[in-house]
Design a protein around this motif. Structure first.
Motif, PDB file in Angstrom:
ATOM      1  N   LYS A   1       0.836  -1.204   0.000  1.00 43.17           N
ATOM      2  CA  LYS A   1       0.000   0.000   0.000  1.00 43.17           C
ATOM      3  C   LYS A   1       0.872   1.255   0.000  1.00 43.17           C
ATOM      4  N   ALA A   2       1.950   1.242   0.803  1.00 39.91           N
ATOM      5  CA  ALA A   2       2.851   2.393   0.864  1.00 39.91           C
ATOM      6  C   ALA A   2       3.532   2.621  -0.475  1.00 39.91           C
ATOM      7  N   ASP A   3       3.934   1.533  -1.122  1.00 39.22           N
ATOM      8  CA  ASP A   3       4.591   1.651  -2.431  1.00 39.22           C
ATOM      9  C   ASP A   3       3.622   2.206  -3.476  1.00 39.22           C
ATOM     10  N   THR A   4       2.364   1.737  -3.416  1.00 41.27           N
ATOM     11  CA  THR A   4       1.345   2.209  -4.354  1.00 41.27           C
ATOM     12  C   THR A   4       1.072   3.693  -4.157  1.00 41.27           C
TER      13      THR A   4
ATOM     14  N   MET B   1     -14.768   9.093 -15.441  1.00 44.71           N
ATOM     15  CA  MET B   1     -14.025  10.225 -14.892  1.00 44.71           C
ATOM     16  C   MET B   1     -14.424  11.522 -15.589  1.00 44.71           C
ATOM     17  N   THR B   2     -14.589  11.454 -16.902  1.00 43.05           N
ATOM     18  CA  THR B   2     -15.045  12.636 -17.636  1.00 43.05           C
ATOM     19  C   THR B   2     -16.420  13.066 -17.143  1.00 43.05           C
ATOM     20  N   ASP B   3     -17.311  12.101 -16.939  1.00 49.26           N
ATOM     21  CA  ASP B   3     -18.651  12.426 -16.445  1.00 49.26           C
ATOM     22  C   ASP B   3     -18.594  13.051 -15.051  1.00 49.26           C
ATOM     23  N   GLN B   4     -17.680  12.582 -14.209  1.00 56.46           N
ATOM     24  CA  GLN B   4     -17.529  13.170 -12.871  1.00 56.46           C
ATOM     25  C   GLN B   4     -17.111  14.644 -12.976  1.00 56.46           C
TER      26      GLN B   4
ATOM     27  N   ALA C   1      -7.226  10.474 -14.703  1.00 54.65           N
ATOM     28  CA  ALA C   1      -7.415  10.181 -16.127  1.00 54.65           C
ATOM     29  C   ALA C   1      -6.082  10.188 -16.870  1.00 54.65           C
ATOM     30  N   LEU C   2      -5.252  11.187 -16.599  1.00 59.36           N
ATOM     31  CA  LEU C   2      -3.950  11.258 -17.261  1.00 59.36           C
ATOM     32  C   LEU C   2      -3.078  10.059 -16.900  1.00 59.36           C
ATOM     33  N   ILE C   3      -3.160   9.613 -15.643  1.00 62.22           N
ATOM     34  CA  ILE C   3      -2.397   8.430 -15.228  1.00 62.22           C
ATOM     35  C   ILE C   3      -2.911   7.189 -15.958  1.00 62.22           C
TER      36      ILE C   3
ATOM     37  N   TRP D   1     -10.427   4.627  -7.940  1.00 63.47           N
ATOM     38  CA  TRP D   1     -10.303   5.253  -9.256  1.00 63.47           C
ATOM     39  C   TRP D   1      -9.703   4.312 -10.299  1.00 63.47           C
ATOM     40  N   LYS D   2      -8.899   3.340  -9.822  1.00 59.66           N
ATOM     41  CA  LYS D   2      -8.239   2.438 -10.774  1.00 59.66           C
ATOM     42  C   LYS D   2      -9.233   1.558 -11.519  1.00 59.66           C
TER      43      LYS D   2
END
Length: 203
Positions: free
Chosen positions: A3-6, A150-153, A191-193, A142-143
């Motif tokens: 989790k820390a690495d993520t 995401m666009t709709d949000q 979204a960019l990620i 989000w993943k």
């Protein structure tokens, strides 16, 4: 440990996107000056809407476009318009109001870049802090979201801001405009990620 690495990876990606957006903000300031101070709040919201609408159109037409800029360019533009909106909402000491500049355009030339750029970084630091807190609470939800969601949000939050502006900033039980703008920025970052946007990560 995982989790820390993520989380560390997410923050590195956020910082990369922030730095790219900031360099673009600085470059446009060098070219045009801070003319965006002349925008009223609804105009800034309309700019965010215009870019979000184009993203949605590109999604629905498999990225076929008449101009070369893709969705990644629009997400970056939304981030910077949100930061402009936040700076104006904050009423940063040392920066003029839109009304001041409308009365005397020469005030645009008097804007202290150091103060302006510091205000930009302050807003993005707040967004980053919120990103950490929300990602902890929602557990990387989000993943598993689609880019279209995401666009709709983003579009939903643009409408919320429009509604709040019509109500002169008053909210009965909901979060205000700043919270909506912070969320918009974070959805654009996500979204960019997810896109692994060349513009940002390999540009």
């Amino acid at each position: 440990m995982v989790k820390a690495d993520t989380e560390s990876q997410l923050l590195r990606q956020f910082d990369h996107i922030r730095d790219y957006c900031f360099q673009l903000f600085k470059g446009k300031n060098a070219d045009y000056g801070p003319t965006w101070f002349l925008y009223r709040f609804q105009s800034l919201n309309d700019e965010i809407w215009r870019k979000a609408k184009r993203i949605r159109t590109l999604e629905e037409h498999e990225d076929q476009a008449c101009i070369p800029e893709g969705r990644d360019v629009e997400y970056v533009g939304i981030i910077n318009y949100c930061v402009m909106f936040l700076i104006k909402l904050d009423g940063v000491a040392g920066l003029p109001s839109g009304d001041d500049i409308a009365e005397n355009l020469e005030k645009l030339d008097e804007v202290d870049e150091a103060v302006l750029f510091s205000a930009y970084q302050t807003q993005m630091a707040r967004v980053r802090d919120l990103l950490i807190k929300k990602n902890t609470d929602y557990g990387d939800a989000w993943k598993s979201m689609s880019l279209t969601s995401m666009t709709d949000q983003v579009i939903i939050r643009v409408y919320r801001i429009r509604k709040i502006l019509r109500n002169k900033g008053r909210c009965t039980v909901s979060e205000g405009i700043m919270a909506q703008l912070y969320d918009i920025i974070n959805y654009c970052v996500f979204a960019l990620i997810k896109m692994e946007a060349d513009l940002v990560f390999r540009g």
